[in-house]
Design a protein around this motif. Structure first.
Motif, PDB file in Angstrom:
ATOM      1  N   ALA A 105       0.848  -1.197   0.000  1.00  0.00           N
ATOM      2  CA  ALA A 105       0.000   0.000   0.000  1.00  0.00           C
ATOM      3  C   ALA A 105       0.882   1.246   0.000  1.00  0.00           C
ATOM      4  O   ALA A 105       2.010   1.227   0.482  1.00  0.00           O
ATOM      5  CB  ALA A 105      -0.901   0.004   1.218  1.00  0.00           C
ATOM      6  N   ARG A 106       0.373   2.330  -0.552  1.00  0.00           N
ATOM      7  CA  ARG A 106       1.140   3.585  -0.566  1.00  0.00           C
ATOM      8  C   ARG A 106       1.476   4.048   0.842  1.00  0.00           C
ATOM      9  O   ARG A 106       2.492   4.690   1.076  1.00  0.00           O
ATOM     10  CB  ARG A 106       0.347   4.668  -1.298  1.00  0.00           C
ATOM     11  CG  ARG A 106       0.152   4.381  -2.768  1.00  0.00           C
ATOM     12  CD  ARG A 106      -0.511   5.518  -3.478  1.00  0.00           C
ATOM     13  NE  ARG A 106      -0.877   5.162  -4.833  1.00  0.00           N
ATOM     14  CZ  ARG A 106      -1.310   6.025  -5.740  1.00  0.00           C
ATOM     15  NH1 ARG A 106      -1.432   7.291  -5.425  1.00  0.00           N
ATOM     16  NH2 ARG A 106      -1.614   5.618  -6.947  1.00  0.00           N
ATOM     17  N   THR A 107       0.605   3.727   1.791  1.00  0.00           N
ATOM     18  CA  THR A 107       0.833   4.108   3.187  1.00  0.00           C
ATOM     19  C   THR A 107       1.804   3.160   3.873  1.00  0.00           C
ATOM     20  O   THR A 107       2.282   3.445   4.964  1.00  0.00           O
ATOM     21  CB  THR A 107      -0.492   4.061   3.960  1.00  0.00           C
ATOM     22  OG1 THR A 107      -0.993   2.720   3.910  1.00  0.00           O
ATOM     23  CG2 THR A 107      -1.517   5.009   3.355  1.00  0.00           C
ATOM     24  N   GLY A 108       2.086   2.027   3.247  1.00  0.00           N
ATOM     25  CA  GLY A 108       2.966   1.041   3.860  1.00  0.00           C
ATOM     26  C   GLY A 108       2.275   0.172   4.891  1.00  0.00           C
ATOM     27  O   GLY A 108       2.888  -0.693   5.505  1.00  0.00           O
ATOM     28  N   ALA A 128       5.546  -8.557  -1.146  1.00  0.00           N
ATOM     29  CA  ALA A 128       5.612  -7.388  -2.030  1.00  0.00           C
ATOM     30  C   ALA A 128       6.656  -6.384  -1.565  1.00  0.00           C
ATOM     31  O   ALA A 128       6.808  -6.131  -0.369  1.00  0.00           O
ATOM     32  CB  ALA A 128       4.243  -6.720  -2.086  1.00  0.00           C
ATOM     33  N   VAL A 129       7.379  -5.808  -2.551  1.00  0.00           N
ATOM     34  CA  VAL A 129       8.334  -4.736  -2.268  1.00  0.00           C
ATOM     35  C   VAL A 129       7.979  -3.463  -3.036  1.00  0.00           C
ATOM     36  O   VAL A 129       8.306  -2.366  -2.599  1.00  0.00           O
ATOM     37  CB  VAL A 129       9.784  -5.175  -2.596  1.00  0.00           C
ATOM     38  CG1 VAL A 129      10.244  -6.254  -1.638  1.00  0.00           C
ATOM     39  CG2 VAL A 129       9.919  -5.644  -4.027  1.00  0.00           C
ATOM     40  N   ASP A 130       7.311  -3.601  -4.180  1.00  0.00           N
ATOM     41  CA  ASP A 130       6.928  -2.426  -4.970  1.00  0.00           C
ATOM     42  C   ASP A 130       5.693  -1.762  -4.376  1.00  0.00           C
ATOM     43  O   ASP A 130       4.797  -2.429  -3.846  1.00  0.00           O
ATOM     44  CB  ASP A 130       6.629  -2.820  -6.425  1.00  0.00           C
ATOM     45  CG  ASP A 130       7.892  -3.177  -7.194  1.00  0.00           C
ATOM     46  OD1 ASP A 130       8.986  -2.779  -6.757  1.00  0.00           O
ATOM     47  OD2 ASP A 130       7.777  -3.857  -8.227  1.00  0.00           O
ATOM     48  N   VAL A 131       5.634  -0.446  -4.509  1.00  0.00           N
ATOM     49  CA  VAL A 131       4.502   0.323  -3.994  1.00  0.00           C
ATOM     50  C   VAL A 131       3.450   0.476  -5.080  1.00  0.00           C
ATOM     51  O   VAL A 131       3.774   0.769  -6.238  1.00  0.00           O
ATOM     52  CB  VAL A 131       4.961   1.707  -3.486  1.00  0.00           C
ATOM     53  CG1 VAL A 131       3.768   2.548  -3.026  1.00  0.00           C
ATOM     54  CG2 VAL A 131       5.980   1.546  -2.359  1.00  0.00           C
ATOM     55  N   ALA A 132       2.200   0.264  -4.714  1.00  0.00           N
ATOM     56  CA  ALA A 132       1.099   0.362  -5.665  1.00  0.00           C
ATOM     57  C   ALA A 132       0.994   1.774  -6.240  1.00  0.00           C
ATOM     58  O   ALA A 132       1.239   2.763  -5.544  1.00  0.00           O
ATOM     59  CB  ALA A 132      -0.214  -0.012  -4.979  1.00  0.00           C
ATOM     60  N   GLY A 133       0.627   1.855  -7.523  1.00  0.00           N
ATOM     61  CA  GLY A 133       0.375   3.137  -8.159  1.00  0.00           C
ATOM     62  C   GLY A 133       1.604   3.876  -8.632  1.00  0.00           C
ATOM     63  O   GLY A 133       1.506   5.022  -9.084  1.00  0.00           O
ATOM     64  N   THR A 134       2.783   3.244  -8.587  1.00  0.00           N
ATOM     65  CA  THR A 134       4.013   3.919  -9.013  1.00  0.00           C
ATOM     66  C   THR A 134       4.439   3.520 -10.422  1.00  0.00           C
ATOM     67  O   THR A 134       5.435   4.028 -10.929  1.00  0.00           O
ATOM     68  CB  THR A 134       5.173   3.590  -8.047  1.00  0.00           C
ATOM     69  OG1 THR A 134       5.408   2.178  -8.078  1.00  0.00           O
ATOM     70  CG2 THR A 134       4.838   4.022  -6.626  1.00  0.00           C
TER      71      THR A 134
END
Length: 203
Positions: A105-108, A128-134
């Motif tokens: 999540a973007r908020t972590g 997961a390591v990648d942030v959503a929406g990037t």
């Protein structure tokens, strides 16, 4: 003998390649594999990351396999847990799993976790390591000491990226070479069989 001849080469079953279907063969055709799932198997989604990870042997033409007529991801909701299973005609040595579309999540605060259970054992987790929406691909790799496997079941843990239900796509399986002692034994077995055949022919 055929297994001994190809035992020195690792291989990747690439579910991101457009040409990879739901069955195939490895080890020079000596071992076949078949994919089944909890629903319709789908790899129609084109790869949509902003860059292709390197060093995996994956083509990244597609986002990998998922379950659903209009969905390319393995999804877990409070009501159901989708799965994909790969069964091999003979045990193979696996050394890595690859997933796409697993995000934080973007908020972590939350994140998605892919899981792979070998022959019903404790699952290997891909976090997961990648942030959503990037624009990232949500790519995760899990490499480990090679282990023999006949059946591997892939699911996604019941957590999410705060954008919806937990989901991810099966991108690939890496197969390790047959260990040298095993390859040598297979080669000796093949040579012994040839010697026996020649003796019978002479008789």
């Amino acid at each position: 003998m055929a297994l001994g001849a190809v035992g020195a080469n690792a291989a990747v079953i690439d579910f991101t390649a457009a040409s990879t279907g739901t069955s195939g063969s490895v080890m020079g055709g000596a071992v076949t594999w078949t994919m089944t799932g909890s629903g319709y198997l789908n790899n129609s989604q084109l790869f949509d990351g902003n860059s292709k990870p390197t060093g995996t042997g994956l083509a990244f033409e597609r986002d990998g396999y998922g379950v659903g007529l209009n969905d390319d991801e393995i999804t877990t909701t409070p009501m159901r847990q989708e799965w994909i299973e790969i069964a091999f005609s003979s045990p193979v040595m696996v050394s890595a799993f690859y997933f796409l579309d697993l995000f934080q999540a973007r908020t972590g605060g939350t994140l998605e976790v892919g899981q792979a259970s070998i022959d019903g054992g404790a699952p290997v987790s891909l976090v997961a390591v990648d942030v959503a929406g990037t624009g990232a691909a949500g790519f995760v790799a899990a490499a480990f000491q090679p282990i023999y496997a006949s059946v591997i079941r892939f699911t996604v843990l019941n957590s999410n990226d705060s954008l919806g239900y937990a989901d991810g796509a099966l991108a690939g399986i890496e197969l390790a070479p047959v260990p040298v002692p095993a390859a040598g034994l297979m080669l000796l077995g093949g040579l012994g069989g040839l010697a026996m055949f020649r003796r019978r022919a002479r008789a």
